[in-house]
Design an enzyme around this catalytic site. Structure first.
Site, PDB file in Angstrom:
ATOM      1  N   LYS A   1      34.727 -35.007  -9.511  1.00 42.31           N
ATOM      2  CA  LYS A   1      33.294 -34.899  -9.111  1.00 42.31           C
ATOM      3  C   LYS A   1      32.576 -35.972  -8.224  1.00 42.31           C
ATOM      4  CE  LYS A   1      32.286 -37.540 -13.284  1.00 42.31           C
ATOM      5  NZ  LYS A   1      31.463 -38.825 -13.210  1.00 42.31           N
ATOM      6  N   THR A   2      33.024 -37.146  -8.306  1.00 41.35           N
ATOM      7  CA  THR A   2      32.689 -38.069  -7.391  1.00 41.35           C
ATOM      8  C   THR A   2      32.980 -37.710  -6.014  1.00 41.35           C
ATOM      9  OG1 THR A   2      33.293 -39.784  -8.998  1.00 41.35           O
ATOM     10  CG2 THR A   2      32.533 -40.715  -6.855  1.00 41.35           C
TER      11      THR A   2
ATOM     12  N   ASP B   1      24.638 -38.074 -11.563  1.00 39.32           N
ATOM     13  CA  ASP B   1      25.894 -37.929 -12.000  1.00 39.32           C
ATOM     14  C   ASP B   1      26.021 -38.346 -13.414  1.00 39.32           C
ATOM     15  OD1 ASP B   1      28.573 -38.097 -12.207  1.00 39.32           O
ATOM     16  OD2 ASP B   1      28.693 -40.238 -11.408  1.00 39.32           O
ATOM     17  N   GLU B   2      26.914 -37.888 -14.313  1.00 38.33           N
ATOM     18  CA  GLU B   2      26.764 -38.063 -15.819  1.00 38.33           C
ATOM     19  C   GLU B   2      25.730 -37.586 -16.511  1.00 38.33           C
ATOM     20  OE1 GLU B   2      29.855 -39.030 -16.977  1.00 38.33           O
ATOM     21  OE2 GLU B   2      30.528 -40.950 -15.750  1.00 38.33           O
TER      22      GLU B   2
ATOM     23  N   GLN C   1      32.253 -35.010 -22.525  1.00 38.60           N
ATOM     24  CA  GLN C   1      32.372 -36.494 -22.299  1.00 38.60           C
ATOM     25  C   GLN C   1      30.974 -37.208 -22.738  1.00 38.60           C
ATOM     26  OE1 GLN C   1      34.568 -37.934 -18.826  1.00 38.60           O
ATOM     27  NE2 GLN C   1      35.001 -35.738 -18.320  1.00 38.60           N
TER      28      GLN C   1
ATOM     29  N   ARG D   1      41.744 -40.351 -19.704  1.00 36.04           N
ATOM     30  CA  ARG D   1      41.895 -41.497 -18.831  1.00 36.04           C
ATOM     31  C   ARG D   1      43.206 -41.692 -18.310  1.00 36.04           C
ATOM     32  NH1 ARG D   1      37.647 -40.925 -17.047  1.00 36.04           N
ATOM     33  NH2 ARG D   1      37.468 -39.094 -18.740  1.00 36.04           N
TER      34      ARG D   1
END
Length: 741
Positions: free
Chosen positions: A44-45, A231-232, A262, A612
DNA sequence: AGAGCGTGAACGCAA
DNA sequence: TTCACGCTCT
């Protein structure tokens, strides 16, 4: 000319071949509202950075019209760097504004806060300072139905996160405690305004109020954020949602990225509905799903997917990967936390020895900070280099805060909280009573607290000797304040250290060398700040310091294993992940025990932790653990049982352990089995808290007294709480109330 | 006497 | 880390 399948920026051509079809579609999507549902590890980044570069390359906007908002400074830095490498060069004018929510709001308020009655050099109070201020307000107000400090703090923060002002809270409150809290909230805000100070939540609330009340100001910032990327998004709270909506209202160019699986900050006000309802809020929204994972093995992904599948509050996603199947998930049960930690340490030793990994490839996650102790001890025994991310933050250590207090007063003379701290360290004979006189004088004369300190000689309440002390301190600081704009931040810090007597004071203490270490680190932090080209003066330094977050301590250069809580793990990835304490009551945490939404949030936290891992995932737990001062038998976390046993390899534990039981749908997780309890013994009665008595506790709720020990002030009781299990309480402090039947 | 300061005890999820 | 307590200084 740019070749097809690529786009051109001012200096470089970026190949879109680096993107998969879904990513490319999201990058190239036309303007308007966009929702990108990005699974864990789906890049996504990268997509956000490319989209920003694309907007700039297509000349849809200049860098001065783009704002990208992230949750941590680390994420912001990463994105800024990626965009910089895409658009070419490190020319600041070409890089758009990439910032955290808090920093962006702080910047807006520095420029616009005067409209709300704040000076541009307002202080940002951390949680400790804010709590101290609420404590003062509670003391001064002396309301009949005074709420406990912690409750007041939590309710005020909650109100701010939900964009509720004191007046609105008061209007809604029922008479009694709720009304008192609203009063405290209002008095707290008034005091903060008088101090020209904001707490963390204020940064956002005040920004929202500014936009709501001053349309022409909002319009200016709408143009500054004509392309807004967030973002997020799954972790935005109500007030952030309102700010985003307001900023995007004019252009409609809002691109949000997130993953409802998340969302782990519900307890901080994050509202998962913001992402789930995006299509309802923006009916024209284009939706993209990024489902290809580039991070983990097939096995890890399958295990994590099996857990998260048990949640109901989610959109259906199908995360997949081309990566190899990899190793099974390893599961180990230790006798106790020491045994568990020993396994982790031994395993890390093995992996970094014959395994060919580096210690820096390894991270150990835990649910609560208290777990780190046993793990640290084991790592020390095995001589494995490690560091802890989070916990005590550098800028919240006492000496550092004491020193910063001087700087904050220089920047903002109205900051009474910092002035009080500053005046008291080193001790110079000006104590609580004298400070009260300063505060009173400041309030009466309507002058900043710092000015009042300089005029203390006019106040008959204070001994002349003390007033002279205060006057000398004032003259020096006043003079330094006048010179400050011409000095480097380091220069200011150096003068404060030398002239305040702080260093001399530390020298008189036993642990002087250790404590002066922090001063040295402050100096180097100041130097580093001065060296930045985009730097700035003292106010900018103080803002930076106030808004650092735990994730910024992450440092892969040291070759050390990392230890952190699961909450800190968001956005990170490691080849090898250990998750310790997979036990009911710990993970999921007992506070979440029976409330479905909270268990779902714990499950998302578990999902975040598992995803992760790139190559190896270890899940560990114990047969018995001491937590909050009580040792009790552990029970396997339900999350473990949600993983298909075929994906798990069990390491033979040292002693017999319960096998993995399949999960039956309606199985109760919290039982009140008395087998967990120490043997009953008749205890001293008299206060009605006899064995079997039903009681209620302000924090833990309802429970049953199981055992008594000690008498008088030392009397204690074991109480089995419906939520939170068995706790040993000192009756003198516990505030237990007897419940009738 | 009053104020300041050092001591010694209870705290505890996650930013 | 705050709170209560006693000691010491003006």
């Amino acid at each position: 000319m740019a070749p097809p399948g690529s786009f051109e920026t001012a200096t470089v051509t970026v190949k879109l071949d680096d993107l998969n079809p879904e990513q490319r579609a999201a990058v190239l999507a036309p303007d308007g509202p966009i929702l990108i549902l990005a699974g864990a590890g789906s890049g996504k980044t990268r997509v956000l950075s490319y989209r920003i570069a694309h907007i700039l390359a297509e000349r849809k906007a200049s860098p001065a019209e783009v704002l990208a908002v992230t949750f941590t400074n680390k994420a912001a830095n990463e994105m800024r760097q990626r965009v910089a490498s895409l658009v070419g060069g490190d020319n600041d004018a070409r890089i758009p504004w990439v910032s955290t929510f808090h920093s962006a709001c702080a910047r807006i308020l520095r420029q616009e806060g005067h409209a709300l009655g704040y000076d541009r050099n307002f202080s940002i109070l951390d949680e400790g300072d804010s709590l101290a201020t609420i404590r003062q307000v509670l003391g001064d107000a002396a309301l009949a139905d005074s709420p406990p400090l912690e409750l007041a703090r939590a309710r005020i923060e909650q109100a701010k996160n939900e964009a509720v002002t004191p007046d609105e809270m008061l209007a809604r409150a029922k008479p009694g405690r709720d009304a008192s809290i609203a009063q405290i909230y209002r008095l707290y805000q008034e005091r903060m305004r008088a101090m020209n100070a904001m707490d963390f939540s204020d940064l956002q609330l005040q920004t929202w109020l500014l936009f709501e009340r001053f349309p022409e100001t909002l319009e200016r910032w709408q143009r500054r954020a004509a392309h807004l990327l967030v973002d997020e998004y799954q972790d935005t709270n109500r007030v952030q949602y309102l700010i985003v909506r307001a900023l995007a209202a004019r252009s409609g160019n809002l691109c949000v990225v997130g993953d409802e699986d998340q969302s782990i900050y519900g307890w901080r006000g994050a509202d998962i509905r913001n992402i789930l309802d995006f299509e309802r809020d923006y009916p024209a929204a284009q939706i993209f799903k990024l489902e290809q994972n580039y991070r983990s093995t097939k096995t890890i992904l399958a295990a994590a997917g099996a857990v998260i599948r048990n949640n109901t509050e989610r959109k259906v996603k199908n995360l997949w990967t081309e990566n190899s199947a990899g190793e099974p998930v390893t599961y180990f049960t230790g006798r106790d936390e020491r045994d568990e930690a020993d396994f982790i340490a031994l395993e890390i030793a093995r992996l970094t020895g014959v395994g060919g990994f580096r210690a820096a490839d390894v991270v150990v996650f835990y649910r609560v900070n208290a777990q780190s102790r046993a793990i640290e001890e084991a790592l020390v025994r095995r001589r494995i280099p490690y560091y802890i991310v989070g916990g005590v933050r550098f800028y919240e250590q006492r000496d550092v805060k004491d020193l910063l207090a001087y700087l904050r007063v220089i920047a903002n003379p109205a900051d009474a909280v910092s002035l009080e701290r500053m005046v008291g360290t080193p001790p110079r004979g000006i104590g609580a009573k004298s400070f009260e006189a300063i505060a009173e004088l400041a309030a009466r004369e309507r002058i900043p607290a710092f000015e009042a300190m300089g005029r203390l000689e006019t106040c008959s309440r204070v001994a002349l000797r003390i007033a002279k002390q205060a006057g000398m301190l004032y003259s020096w600081m006043h003079d330094l304040g006048a010179r400050a704009p011409d000095l480097s931040v380091r220069g200011i810090v150096e003068e404060v250290v030398a002239h305040s007597g702080f260093e001399a004071y530390l020298d008189t203490l036993d642990d002087a060398p250790a404590r002066k270490q922090n001063l040295a680190e402050m100096l180097s932090a100041a130097s580093a700040f001065d060296a930045e080209k985009s730097g700035g003066g003292l106010p900018e330094f103080l803002e930076r310091v106030a808004l650092v977050s735990d994730t910024e301590q992450i440092d892969s250069s040291g070759g050390r294993a990392a230890l952190m809580t699961l909450h800190t793990s968001k956005g990170l990835e490691y080849p090898i992940v250990f998750m310790a304490g997979m036990e009911e009551g710990l993970f999921p945490h007992s506070r979440a025990a029976e409330i479905d939404e909270e268990v779902e949030e714990e499950r998302r936290l578990c999902y975040v932790g598992m995803t992760r891992a790139q190559q190896l995932l270890y899940l560990t737990n114990t047969l018995s653990r001491e937590l909050y001062g009580v040792r009790q038998e552990s029970r396997q976390s339900r999350f473990l049982r949600e993983v298909d046993p075929a994906l798990i390899r069990r390491i033979a534990p040292a002693r017999e352990t319960p096998p993995i039981r399949p999960l039956s749908p309606r199985e109760p997780y919290v039982d009140f089995a008395d087998s967990q309890l120490p043997d009953d013994e008749p205890g001293p009665g008299g206060d009605g808290l006899s064995i079997g008595a039903r009681v209620i506790h302000p924090t833990f709720g309802r429970g049953i007294v199981r055992r008594r020990e000690g008498r008088g002030d030392g009397a204690k009781a074991w109480v089995n709480f419906e939520r939170g299990g068995i706790k040993l309480l000192v009756l003198k402090f516990a505030n237990l109330r007897l419940l009738g039947d």
